[in-house]
Motif scaffolding. Structure first.
Motif, PDB file in Angstrom:
ATOM      1  N   CYS A 177     -24.034-152.184  83.659  1.00 39.71           N
ATOM      2  CA  CYS A 177     -23.104-153.251  84.057  1.00 39.71           C
ATOM      3  C   CYS A 177     -23.175-153.512  85.555  1.00 39.71           C
ATOM      4  CB  CYS A 177     -21.674-152.891  83.651  1.00 39.71           C
ATOM      5  SG  CYS A 177     -21.363-152.982  81.878  1.00 39.71           S
ATOM      6  N   LEU A 232     -23.474-146.992  80.602  1.00 38.46           N
ATOM      7  CA  LEU A 232     -23.064-148.389  80.534  1.00 38.46           C
ATOM      8  C   LEU A 232     -22.639-148.906  81.902  1.00 38.46           C
ATOM      9  CD1 LEU A 232     -21.005-148.440  77.204  1.00 38.46           C
ATOM     10  CD2 LEU A 232     -23.400-149.041  77.557  1.00 38.46           C
ATOM     11  N   VAL A 270     -22.550-153.768  76.700  1.00 36.92           N
ATOM     12  CA  VAL A 270     -22.828-154.357  78.014  1.00 36.92           C
ATOM     13  C   VAL A 270     -22.565-155.865  77.989  1.00 36.92           C
ATOM     14  CG1 VAL A 270     -24.625-154.863  79.713  1.00 36.92           C
ATOM     15  CG2 VAL A 270     -24.452-152.578  78.710  1.00 36.92           C
TER      16      VAL A 270
END
Length: 517
Positions: free
Chosen positions: A78, A74, A108
């Motif tokens: 991001c 993640l 996200v």
């Protein structure tokens, strides 16, 4: 990040035409369902690709930097969304080789509100991996993200795409209402409610309550009430509707409007035991007004006569207000409703407030009774609760009653405040109770390491004056060993007393220790 800028009153009149235009667009979109989200995406790409929001620059650091424990995958996603120019997001995501699941998309998006353009491109990129089957939660986040960034036309295009997939829900429109209200576009929020049926979501009382809550919770209760007057002719309102309005008046401290709304509620839907939330807000609003406590208690009595009661918020507020005004009578009425009629379980904070009230009016028996009964209501006293009572008992020389309070306090591993310990030692010694003076002193030196000199010297001299010379000497020695300053005046008095009974050698030993420290 929400647009928190407020338009001036001069702008309000000019905004009405734009509101009408937006309403026309909503209706227009409904008539042409083939105008899909992809078209809207292309339409807004010039704005989104610029790296700026419609209303200002993007912040330098994305919210995900502040989120705890972001998983490595993640974090990669991001980072790409936050740091890559919007025009290159999809290609960089493709090159990353990262695979996503519906849960990843949701996480996200939650962390990418500061980057609407890049977040939208991430959403489109992810749809290819998911065979264009995003979850309803992911779509709701896109709607909210666009709304928060004032991209309302794109937001409605997203809603139309959700309608095609049968993913729309009331939660989607709650986000629409809130974002329009925050952007000072209350009329557009109202229009959104009015076109909900066209999108397959009923504009019923549940939806109305969501709309009114969004308006009232942002300090615009008068606008909510104005629309409420219009819409109640076709939507059957309920207790929650009135509770939302009353909560709005409470936040805005509009006592007169709250009373009018409350009277209307009673007239429309009658008295209902389940409507504690509305009663709560109404009574709390009254307390804020002129002669508030008296007015609130009058209406409180009217409620209880009909078997209706407010919630915990009012009870706590009423107790606190009674304490502030030293109004024992009102406090007893409220407390009887809480405990005597078993309306709700009082908490430790409420007990502490009421105990402090009884202490301030010297009703110590009542205060001690409350302390004793706390555990039966699963509200266990803390250091402050004990401390309030112990302080007052010592201050008013109720020394005998203070003894069991002190013992219970220490047994439960709580310690009186430093100043209360000082006062207690001084008062017990002055009253001729060296045993309790020493007990409090031992507790004090085990718990505190500062400002002990004055109390220690007072104790030693007091013990000596009460012909408790051995204890005085022992206490003096302990003070020296602990580094607590023994005054020369105290030493002189001990020397006089020891010399009289022929124990000068004991004084010499004490003096030697004193000099060595």
């Amino acid at each position: 990040m929400r647009n928190s800028r407020k338009r001036s009153q001069d702008e309000d009149s000019s905004s009405s035409s734009s509101s009408k235009l937006d309403r026309h667009k909503m209706a227009h979109h409904h008539r042409y369902p083939d105008f899909n989200f992809g078209d809207s995406y292309n339409q807004f790409t010039p704005h989104l690709d610029s790296g700026h929001r419609v209303f200002g620059k993007r912040t330098n650091s994305a919210p995900y930097h502040e989120a705890p424990s972001v998983a490595p995958k993640l974090k990669i996603l991001c980072d790409i969304v936050a740091k890559t120019p919007a025009t290159a997001v999809e290609s960089v995501l493709e090159e990353s080789g990262v695979r996503v699941c519906p849960e990843d998309v949701v996480k996200v998006l939650k962390l990418s509100y500061d980057c609407p353009g890049s977040a939208l491109k991430f959403f489109r990129w992810a749809s290819l991996q998911l065979n264009e089957r995003h979850s309803a939660q992911a779509w709701d986040l896109i709607v909210d993200l666009l709304g928060r960034n004032c991209l309302f036309e794109a937001m409605w295009d997203a809603i139309k795409s959700m309608r095609k997939e049968f993913l729309l829900s009331l939660a989607t429109f709650k986000s629409v209402f809130d974002n329009y209200v925050v952007s000072d576009r209350v009329q557009d929020a109202i229009t959104s409610f009015e076109v909900m049926d066209q999108y397959g979501i009923p504009s019923d009382v549940a939806a109305l309550n969501c709309l009114l809550y969004a308006i009232c919770s942002h300090g615009k209760t008068r606008l909510a009430e104005n629309y409420f007057r219009i819409v109640k002719e076709r939507v059957r309102v309920d207790g929650e509707t009135y509770a939302i309005l009353l909560e709005g008046w409470e936040r805005e401290r509009e006592v007169g409007r709250a009373r009018f709304t409350f009277s209307e509620m009673v007239s429309d839907i009658g008295w209902d035991k389940r409507n504690a939330r509305a009663y709560d807000s109404f009574l709390c609003t009254l307390i804020e007004g002129p002669d508030g406590m008296r007015e609130a208690m009058k209406d409180f009595n009217a409620m209880t006569e009909r078997g209706c009661y407010p919630g915990m918020k009012f009870f706590k507020f009423a107790i606190d207000e009674s304490v502030r005004k030293s109004d024992v009578r009102s406090a007893k009425v409220v407390w009887d409703a809480i405990v005597g009629k078993n309306v709700c379980l009082p908490n430790a904070a409420m007990y502490k407030s009421l105990i402090s009230l009884y202490c301030s009016t010297r009703e110590f028996d009542a205060a001690e009774k409350l302390l004793d009964e706390m555990v039966y209501y699963q509200a266990f006293p803390d250091s402050e609760t004990y401390g309030v009572l112990f302080h007052s008992l010592i201050e008013h020389k109720r020394l005998r009653e203070a003894i069991p309070v002190f013992k219970e306090m220490v047994k439960n591993e709580f310690v009186p405040m430093h100043q209360d310990c000082c006062a207690a030692v001084k008062t017990y010694i002055a009253s001729g109770d060296p045993h309790m003076g020493l007990k409090v002193w031992r507790c004090m030196i085990e718990s505190y390491t500062f400002d002990l000199d004055e109390t220690g010297n007072l104790l030693v001299v007091g013990l000596r004056d009460m012909n408790r010379l051995p204890e005085a000497v022992k206490c003096a020695e302990d003070m020296i060993e602990r580094g607590i300053k023994l005054n020369s005046a105290t030493l002189t008095k001990l020397k006089q007393s020891l010399s009289k009974i022929g124990k000068t050698f004991a004084y010499e030993e004490l003096l030697c220790k004193w000099k060595s420290h």
